[in-house]
Design a protein around this motif. Structure first.
Motif, PDB file in Angstrom:
ATOM      1  N   ALA A 158      62.473  28.524  99.764  1.00  0.00           N
ATOM      2  CA  ALA A 158      62.618  28.284 101.168  1.00  0.00           C
ATOM      3  C   ALA A 158      63.729  29.481 101.676  1.00  0.00           C
ATOM      4  CB  ALA A 158      62.493  27.070 101.678  1.00  0.00           C
ATOM      5  N   ALA A 159      64.859  29.152 100.776  1.00  0.00           N
ATOM      6  CA  ALA A 159      65.875  30.081 101.241  1.00  0.00           C
ATOM      7  C   ALA A 159      66.364  31.325 100.802  1.00  0.00           C
ATOM      8  CB  ALA A 159      67.220  29.161 100.648  1.00  0.00           C
ATOM      9  N   ALA A 160      65.196  31.708  99.871  1.00  0.00           N
ATOM     10  CA  ALA A 160      65.243  33.385  99.543  1.00  0.00           C
ATOM     11  C   ALA A 160      64.666  34.155 100.687  1.00  0.00           C
ATOM     12  CB  ALA A 160      64.453  33.479  98.443  1.00  0.00           C
ATOM     13  N   THR A 161      64.928  35.208 100.731  1.00  0.00           N
ATOM     14  CA  THR A 161      64.707  36.441 101.643  1.00  0.00           C
ATOM     15  C   THR A 161      64.160  37.508 101.400  1.00  0.00           C
ATOM     16  OG1 THR A 161      67.041  37.305 101.838  1.00  0.00           O
ATOM     17  CG2 THR A 161      66.736  35.443 103.476  1.00  0.00           C
ATOM     18  N   SER A 162      63.834  37.439  99.852  1.00  0.00           N
ATOM     19  CA  SER A 162      63.083  38.928  99.631  1.00  0.00           C
ATOM     20  C   SER A 162      62.527  38.341  98.180  1.00  0.00           C
ATOM     21  CB  SER A 162      64.212  39.958  99.119  1.00  0.00           C
ATOM     22  OG  SER A 162      65.084  39.485  98.256  1.00  0.00           O
ATOM     23  N   PRO A 163      61.445  39.261  97.623  1.00  0.00           N
ATOM     24  CA  PRO A 163      60.860  39.051  96.297  1.00  0.00           C
ATOM     25  C   PRO A 163      61.753  38.853  95.103  1.00  0.00           C
ATOM     26  CG  PRO A 163      59.428  40.430  97.527  1.00  0.00           C
ATOM     27  CD  PRO A 163      60.854  40.399  98.580  1.00  0.00           C
ATOM     28  N   ARG A 164      62.910  39.776  95.182  1.00  0.00           N
ATOM     29  CA  ARG A 164      64.137  39.731  94.178  1.00  0.00           C
ATOM     30  C   ARG A 164      64.569  38.586  94.307  1.00  0.00           C
ATOM     31  NH1 ARG A 164      66.493  43.333  91.247  1.00  0.00           N
ATOM     32  NH2 ARG A 164      65.472  45.017  92.116  1.00  0.00           N
ATOM     33  N   GLU A 165      65.093  37.886  95.607  1.00  0.00           N
ATOM     34  CA  GLU A 165      65.765  36.441  95.589  1.00  0.00           C
ATOM     35  C   GLU A 165      64.766  35.327  95.043  1.00  0.00           C
ATOM     36  OE1 GLU A 165      67.493  35.688  99.382  1.00  0.00           O
ATOM     37  OE2 GLU A 165      68.821  37.576  99.303  1.00  0.00           O
ATOM     38  N   LYS A 166      63.584  35.477  95.401  1.00  0.00           N
ATOM     39  CA  LYS A 166      62.615  34.510  94.820  1.00  0.00           C
ATOM     40  C   LYS A 166      62.737  34.527  93.223  1.00  0.00           C
ATOM     41  CE  LYS A 166      59.945  34.328  99.041  1.00  0.00           C
ATOM     42  NZ  LYS A 166      58.435  34.541  99.491  1.00  0.00           N
ATOM     43  N   VAL A 167      62.566  35.791  92.647  1.00  0.00           N
ATOM     44  CA  VAL A 167      62.446  35.624  91.192  1.00  0.00           C
ATOM     45  C   VAL A 167      63.788  35.202  90.756  1.00  0.00           C
ATOM     46  CG1 VAL A 167      62.189  37.149  89.279  1.00  0.00           C
ATOM     47  CG2 VAL A 167      60.825  37.604  91.028  1.00  0.00           C
ATOM     48  N   ALA A 168      64.914  35.408  91.317  1.00  0.00           N
ATOM     49  CA  ALA A 168      66.108  34.966  90.925  1.00  0.00           C
ATOM     50  C   ALA A 168      66.051  33.492  90.962  1.00  0.00           C
ATOM     51  CB  ALA A 168      67.359  35.485  91.687  1.00  0.00           C
ATOM     52  N   ALA A 169      65.620  32.809  92.075  1.00  0.00           N
ATOM     53  CA  ALA A 169      65.522  31.439  92.349  1.00  0.00           C
ATOM     54  C   ALA A 169      64.532  30.899  91.187  1.00  0.00           C
ATOM     55  CB  ALA A 169      64.765  31.023  93.585  1.00  0.00           C
ATOM     56  N   LEU A 170      63.608  31.313  90.653  1.00  0.00           N
ATOM     57  CA  LEU A 170      62.681  30.887  89.831  1.00  0.00           C
ATOM     58  C   LEU A 170      63.531  30.668  88.677  1.00  0.00           C
ATOM     59  CD1 LEU A 170      59.553  33.085  90.009  1.00  0.00           C
ATOM     60  CD2 LEU A 170      59.982  30.881  91.017  1.00  0.00           C
ATOM     61  N   VAL A 171      64.228  31.612  88.034  1.00  0.00           N
ATOM     62  CA  VAL A 171      64.994  31.863  86.745  1.00  0.00           C
ATOM     63  C   VAL A 171      66.183  30.860  86.913  1.00  0.00           C
ATOM     64  CG1 VAL A 171      66.450  33.057  85.043  1.00  0.00           C
ATOM     65  CG2 VAL A 171      64.050  33.919  85.988  1.00  0.00           C
ATOM     66  N   ASN A 172      66.828  30.845  87.849  1.00  0.00           N
ATOM     67  CA  ASN A 172      68.157  29.943  88.021  1.00  0.00           C
ATOM     68  C   ASN A 172      67.716  28.564  88.057  1.00  0.00           C
ATOM     69  OD1 ASN A 172      70.867  31.215  88.328  1.00  0.00           O
ATOM     70  ND2 ASN A 172      69.426  32.480  89.492  1.00  0.00           N
ATOM     71  N   VAL A 173      66.644  28.165  88.984  1.00  0.00           N
ATOM     72  CA  VAL A 173      66.393  26.605  89.151  1.00  0.00           C
ATOM     73  C   VAL A 173      65.986  26.192  87.832  1.00  0.00           C
ATOM     74  CG1 VAL A 173      64.658  25.152  90.117  1.00  0.00           C
ATOM     75  CG2 VAL A 173      66.186  26.600  91.613  1.00  0.00           C
ATOM     76  N   HIS A 174      64.996  27.039  87.244  1.00  0.00           N
ATOM     77  CA  HIS A 174      64.511  26.636  85.887  1.00  0.00           C
ATOM     78  C   HIS A 174      65.503  26.205  84.773  1.00  0.00           C
ATOM     79  CE1 HIS A 174      60.929  25.837  83.492  1.00  0.00           C
ATOM     80  NE2 HIS A 174      61.543  26.386  82.539  1.00  0.00           N
ATOM     81  N   LEU A 175      66.485  27.363  84.708  1.00  0.00           N
ATOM     82  CA  LEU A 175      67.459  27.064  83.592  1.00  0.00           C
ATOM     83  C   LEU A 175      68.497  25.797  83.995  1.00  0.00           C
ATOM     84  CD1 LEU A 175      68.151  30.683  82.393  1.00  0.00           C
ATOM     85  CD2 LEU A 175      67.199  28.855  81.350  1.00  0.00           C
ATOM     86  N   HIS A 176      68.748  26.060  85.048  1.00  0.00           N
ATOM     87  CA  HIS A 176      69.649  24.895  85.536  1.00  0.00           C
ATOM     88  C   HIS A 176      69.150  23.451  85.345  1.00  0.00           C
ATOM     89  CE1 HIS A 176      72.430  28.003  87.169  1.00  0.00           C
ATOM     90  NE2 HIS A 176      73.254  27.041  86.834  1.00  0.00           N
ATOM     91  N   SER A 177      67.818  23.273  85.683  1.00  0.00           N
ATOM     92  CA  SER A 177      67.082  21.986  85.396  1.00  0.00           C
ATOM     93  C   SER A 177      66.857  21.485  84.199  1.00  0.00           C
ATOM     94  CB  SER A 177      65.788  22.017  86.194  1.00  0.00           C
ATOM     95  OG  SER A 177      65.228  20.802  86.498  1.00  0.00           O
ATOM     96  N   LEU A 178      66.373  22.851  83.282  1.00  0.00           N
ATOM     97  CA  LEU A 178      66.208  22.386  82.023  1.00  0.00           C
ATOM     98  C   LEU A 178      67.256  22.371  81.004  1.00  0.00           C
ATOM     99  CD1 LEU A 178      63.842  22.806  79.761  1.00  0.00           C
ATOM    100  CD2 LEU A 178      63.995  25.356  79.660  1.00  0.00           C
ATOM    101  N   LEU A 179      68.402  22.826  81.333  1.00  0.00           N
ATOM    102  CA  LEU A 179      69.675  22.750  80.558  1.00  0.00           C
ATOM    103  C   LEU A 179      70.612  21.898  81.152  1.00  0.00           C
ATOM    104  CD1 LEU A 179      69.871  26.572  79.556  1.00  0.00           C
ATOM    105  CD2 LEU A 179      69.126  24.862  78.093  1.00  0.00           C
ATOM    106  N   GLY A 180      70.249  21.328  82.412  1.00  0.00           N
ATOM    107  CA  GLY A 180      71.129  20.470  83.112  1.00  0.00           C
ATOM    108  C   GLY A 180      70.581  18.993  83.256  1.00  0.00           C
TER     109      GLY A 180
END
Length: 197
Positions: A78-100
């Motif tokens: 919801a905070a992402a403003t472009s497709p690039r930011e959305k892909v970055a959100a996918l990877v960041n959230v998944h890794l931070h959740s999975l490894l955190g």
């Protein structure tokens, strides 16, 4: 229908978090109700005040992990403003959740699926599909924008998620990369920086 345990300081929430670590470290089959009770200072019979069966605890662990990660991803998208930011959100959230903070619960979701009865799987599949739908939409948008080449965005989703999930096997917290650095390097492979950067 599966109702995830609320993320609060309740006794039930504590049981789920402790069980997540035990199921991850020892496996669901080898972890006893007594082990869980001992870890939280309860008689094993007292756990049945909160859960009817050990499998119900397993399902609560899985539901908590995927629901928490889905909520985090929804907020980031919801905070992402472009497709690039959305892909970055996918990877960041998944890794931070999975490894955190959700690592144990998500590892249990990944590796103890065979321990869930056919009666309990549909509710967990609904939760998993909600999460994967967020991924699918964002990746399809990135493909449509020309940021990623993929004939089949569903295969792309499976490939990327599979790669990220495997990181639990080799990532070392005290290694050379922080989770943030790992996420950035994986993003650079998946989504090269825009021209001029």
């Amino acid at each position: 229908m599966i109702l995830p345990v609320q993320d609060d300081n309740s006794r039930k929430s504590e049981l789920v978090r402790v069980a997540a670590g035990l199921f991850r470290d020892r496996g669901f089959e080898r972890t006893t109700v007594r082990d869980i009770g001992n870890a939280v200072g309860l008689q094993s019979g007292s756990l049945f005040y909160h859960f009817r069966t050990k499998e119900e605890i397993l399902v609560a662990v899985m539901a908590l992990g995927i629901t928490s990660t889905t909520e985090q991803l929804r907020a980031a998208l919801a905070a992402a403003t472009s497709p690039r930011e959305k892909v970055a959100a996918l990877v960041n959230v998944h890794l931070h959740s999975l490894l955190g903070e959700n690592q144990a619960a998500l590892e249990v979701m990944l590796y103890e699926w065979r321990s869930v009865s056919p009666e309990q799987k549909p509710g967990l599949i609904v939760l998993r599909d909600r999460y994967e739908d967020l991924w699918q939409s964002a990746l399809e948008e990135a493909v449509a924008a020309g940021l990623i080449r993929a004939e089949d965005p569903r295969l792309l989703r499976r490939m990327v998620l599979g790669s990220l999930q495997w990181s639990v096997q080799w990532y070392k917290r005290d290694g050379d990369l922080s989770v943030e650095q790992l996420a950035q390097q994986m993003l650079d492979i998946l989504l090269p920086p825009p021209d001029g950067q």
